[in-house]
Design a protein around this motif. Structure first.
Motif, PDB file in Angstrom:
ATOM      1  N   LEU A  15       0.851  -1.194   0.000  1.00 32.07           N
ATOM      2  CA  LEU A  15       0.000   0.000   0.000  1.00 32.07           C
ATOM      3  C   LEU A  15       0.879   1.233   0.000  1.00 32.07           C
ATOM      4  O   LEU A  15       1.842   1.305   0.782  1.00 32.07           O
ATOM      5  N   PRO A  16       0.583   2.207  -0.853  1.00 32.70           N
ATOM      6  CA  PRO A  16       1.374   3.430  -0.831  1.00 32.70           C
ATOM      7  C   PRO A  16       1.202   4.149   0.499  1.00 32.70           C
ATOM      8  O   PRO A  16       0.183   3.976   1.170  1.00 32.70           O
ATOM      9  N   GLU A  17       2.200   4.943   0.857  1.00 34.20           N
ATOM     10  CA  GLU A  17       2.181   5.551   2.196  1.00 34.20           C
ATOM     11  C   GLU A  17       1.138   6.647   2.365  1.00 34.20           C
ATOM     12  O   GLU A  17       0.541   6.779   3.436  1.00 34.20           O
ATOM     13  N   TYR A  18       0.903   7.441   1.306  1.00 37.65           N
ATOM     14  CA  TYR A  18       0.059   8.633   1.474  1.00 37.65           C
ATOM     15  C   TYR A  18      -1.384   8.248   1.802  1.00 37.65           C
ATOM     16  O   TYR A  18      -2.007   7.454   1.098  1.00 37.65           O
ATOM     17  N   ARG A  19      -1.931   8.836   2.872  1.00 41.05           N
ATOM     18  CA  ARG A  19      -3.314   8.558   3.298  1.00 41.05           C
ATOM     19  C   ARG A  19      -4.191   9.752   2.955  1.00 41.05           C
ATOM     20  O   ARG A  19      -3.999  10.839   3.509  1.00 41.05           O
ATOM     21  N   LEU A  20      -5.149   9.519   2.072  1.00 45.89           N
ATOM     22  CA  LEU A  20      -6.127  10.561   1.732  1.00 45.89           C
ATOM     23  C   LEU A  20      -7.331  10.349   2.650  1.00 45.89           C
ATOM     24  O   LEU A  20      -8.150   9.449   2.443  1.00 45.89           O
ATOM     25  N   THR A  21      -7.409  11.169   3.698  1.00 48.44           N
ATOM     26  CA  THR A  21      -8.460  10.979   4.702  1.00 48.44           C
ATOM     27  C   THR A  21      -9.741  11.718   4.305  1.00 48.44           C
ATOM     28  O   THR A  21      -9.717  12.603   3.439  1.00 48.44           O
ATOM     29  N   ASN A  22     -10.835  11.376   4.975  1.00 47.89           N
ATOM     30  CA  ASN A  22     -12.092  12.101   4.742  1.00 47.89           C
ATOM     31  C   ASN A  22     -11.925  13.587   5.067  1.00 47.89           C
ATOM     32  O   ASN A  22     -12.512  14.437   4.406  1.00 47.89           O
ATOM     33  N   GLN A  23     -11.103  13.859   6.070  1.00 48.80           N
ATOM     34  CA  GLN A  23     -10.899  15.263   6.460  1.00 48.80           C
ATOM     35  C   GLN A  23     -10.201  16.033   5.339  1.00 48.80           C
ATOM     36  O   GLN A  23     -10.547  17.190   5.070  1.00 48.80           O
ATOM     37  N   ILE A  24      -9.259  15.401   4.684  1.00 40.99           N
ATOM     38  CA  ILE A  24      -8.582  16.079   3.558  1.00 40.99           C
ATOM     39  C   ILE A  24      -9.580  16.257   2.403  1.00 40.99           C
ATOM     40  O   ILE A  24      -9.635  17.320   1.780  1.00 40.99           O
ATOM     41  N   LEU A  25     -10.405  15.228   2.144  1.00 41.89           N
ATOM     42  CA  LEU A  25     -11.398  15.344   1.065  1.00 41.89           C
ATOM     43  C   LEU A  25     -12.388  16.482   1.321  1.00 41.89           C
ATOM     44  O   LEU A  25     -12.858  17.129   0.387  1.00 41.89           O
ATOM     45  N   GLU A  26     -12.667  16.728   2.592  1.00 42.33           N
ATOM     46  CA  GLU A  26     -13.581  17.835   2.942  1.00 42.33           C
ATOM     47  C   GLU A  26     -13.053  19.177   2.425  1.00 42.33           C
ATOM     48  O   GLU A  26     -13.825  20.088   2.158  1.00 42.33           O
ATOM     49  N   THR A  27     -11.733  19.265   2.295  1.00 45.46           N
ATOM     50  CA  THR A  27     -11.134  20.527   1.815  1.00 45.46           C
ATOM     51  C   THR A  27     -11.059  20.571   0.283  1.00 45.46           C
ATOM     52  O   THR A  27     -10.720  21.597  -0.287  1.00 45.46           O
ATOM     53  N   MET A  28     -11.366  19.440  -0.354  1.00 47.60           N
ATOM     54  CA  MET A  28     -11.223  19.362  -1.819  1.00 47.60           C
ATOM     55  C   MET A  28     -12.566  19.445  -2.551  1.00 47.60           C
ATOM     56  O   MET A  28     -12.661  20.004  -3.639  1.00 47.60           O
ATOM     57  N   VAL A  29     -13.607  18.804  -1.989  1.00 51.72           N
ATOM     58  CA  VAL A  29     -14.936  18.785  -2.618  1.00 51.72           C
ATOM     59  C   VAL A  29     -15.999  19.012  -1.538  1.00 51.72           C
ATOM     60  O   VAL A  29     -15.706  18.944  -0.342  1.00 51.72           O
ATOM     61  N   ASP A  30     -17.238  19.228  -2.002  1.00 47.22           N
ATOM     62  CA  ASP A  30     -18.340  19.490  -1.071  1.00 47.22           C
ATOM     63  C   ASP A  30     -18.819  18.161  -0.476  1.00 47.22           C
ATOM     64  O   ASP A  30     -19.733  17.510  -0.995  1.00 47.22           O
ATOM     65  N   THR A  31     -18.162  17.727   0.583  1.00 43.67           N
ATOM     66  CA  THR A  31     -18.519  16.470   1.246  1.00 43.67           C
ATOM     67  C   THR A  31     -18.158  16.581   2.722  1.00 43.67           C
ATOM     68  O   THR A  31     -17.620  17.598   3.155  1.00 43.67           O
TER      69      THR A  31
END
Ligand code: UT7
Length: 331
Positions: A15-31
């Protein structure tokens, strides 16, 4: 001589190291974390960030993990199958590159593409080579760099998919362990509901198509969801029935990790307790071809010889199916 069955004798993962969390997604799209968690069960996904590294990078590392764990000489591997929906490139086989990079220089190799069912179909194919008696070591890798085809401005898809890879070694077994039965299906009427339309042979990439984001994955989520729930539960129930298996007989359900609700619906149909349902979607999201081997990797230490496992998957195409499997070893 007793009948040859195709058993899994080792598991590896990467598994690649970088973790795309829900919190990070909150800053990228309306979710928001609450919506993603309740609708999908996903908390974070891994993303391969490095430029120029494709699915083979994931596949090679998963295979190397397996080779080290099982003490396998890569020169003894006769066939390498890379199950993937995101090959490195067109025209050049991802599996050929993978096989060479892991030192499987005596193997032949091919890619197998059946969207989210790629690994499940790959289990069927790997088993046929072993059951033929002609091949003794078949390496099946499920690997996908889904981030290469996701639009990170589309909240309907970017919250779901992640990158990863898992690998299993198939070897002959003479005591009846391994693949017992399979029920594999497809229906091309589903194509319009889950696809990356541009970039293939029907609609090659053009600057206009790319500018409009038509090369990214599009999913009509609700339709895919309904079909996934119905079909995955259906084949799971049918394969159990025709092998005279009740919920008590089943040790584990290893279902494609696309949405926690789809997995739970499948388990409910056959009245399987939640302790028997493998789940790691919260950590990786939907890794397409890698979900099933990643489940095996995460649960390997809990698996016991003679455990009865039902594998099930559903994906684009549509493609789907179930496999009944007897585990061959204690960790
Ligand atoms: O692995 C291959 C197979 N793939 C699958 O099996 C995936 C199947 N589909 C799914 O898992 C689900 O359909 C999704 C997770 C993709 C979507 O969940 P859903 O419960 O089907 O939601 P929906 O698409 O019906 O949307 C419900 C609402 C909509 O708002 P309105 O129209 O009710 O106002 C969406 O616009 O949720 C909205 N929505 C979101 N809200 C916050 C859609 N995506 C998001 C989001 N965050 N990321």
């Amino acid at each position: 001589m007793s009948k040859i069955t195709a058993a899994i004798t080792g598991v590896g993962a990467y598994l690649p190291e970088y973790r795309l969390t829900n919190q990070i997604l909150e800053t990228m799209v309306d979710t928001n974390d609450e919506w993603i968690t309740t609708r999908t069960g996903i908390k974070e996904r891994r993303i391969l960030k490095e430029d120029g590294k494709g699915t083979s990078f994931l596949a090679i590392n998963a295979a190397k993990d397996l080779i080290a764990k099982t003490n396998t000489d890569p020169k003894d591997i006769e066939l390498v199958i890379v199950a993937t929906a995101t090959p490195d490139m067109k025209a050049a086989s991802t599996s050929a590159y993978t096989a060479t990079e892991i030192g499987a220089t005596n193997a032949f190799s091919f890619d197998l593409e059946a969207a989210c069912s790629s690994f499940l179909y790959g289990m069927s194919v790997a088993a046929r080579y072993i059951e033929s008696g002609k091949y003794k070591k078949v390496l099946l890798i499920g690997a996908d760099k889904n981030s290469s085809m996701i639009n990170y401005e589309d909240r309907a898809t970017c919250i779901i998919f992640g990158d990863g890879a898992g690998a299993v070694l198939f070897e002959p077994n003479y005591e009846g362990y391994g693949l017992q039965d399979e029920l594999l299906r497809s229906n091309g009427e589903g194509r319009e509901f889950l696809q990356a339309k541009y970039g293939g042979s029907s609609y090659p990439s053009t600057p206009e198509a790319v500018a409009e984001g038509k090369h990214f994955v599009f999913q009509e989520g609700r339709t895919v969801f309904k079909n996934a729930v119905f079909n995955m539960a259906d084949v799971t129930e049918r394969i159990m029935e025709r092998n005279n298996l009740t919920n008590d007989d089943i040790s584990w359900l290893a279902a494609h990790q696309a949405n926690k609700r789809i997995i739970e619906a499948t388990a409910n149909r056959v009245a399987l307790e939640s302790e028997k349902v493998m789940m790691n979607i919260h950590k990786y999201g939907n890794t397409t071809s890698a979900t099933l081997p990643l489940l095996l990797h995460d649960y390997e230490s809990q698996l016991k010889k003679d455990d009865k496992i039902i594998f099930a998957a559903f994906g684009g195409g549509f493609t789907w199916g179930a496999i009944y499997f007897k585990w061959a070893y204690n960790s």
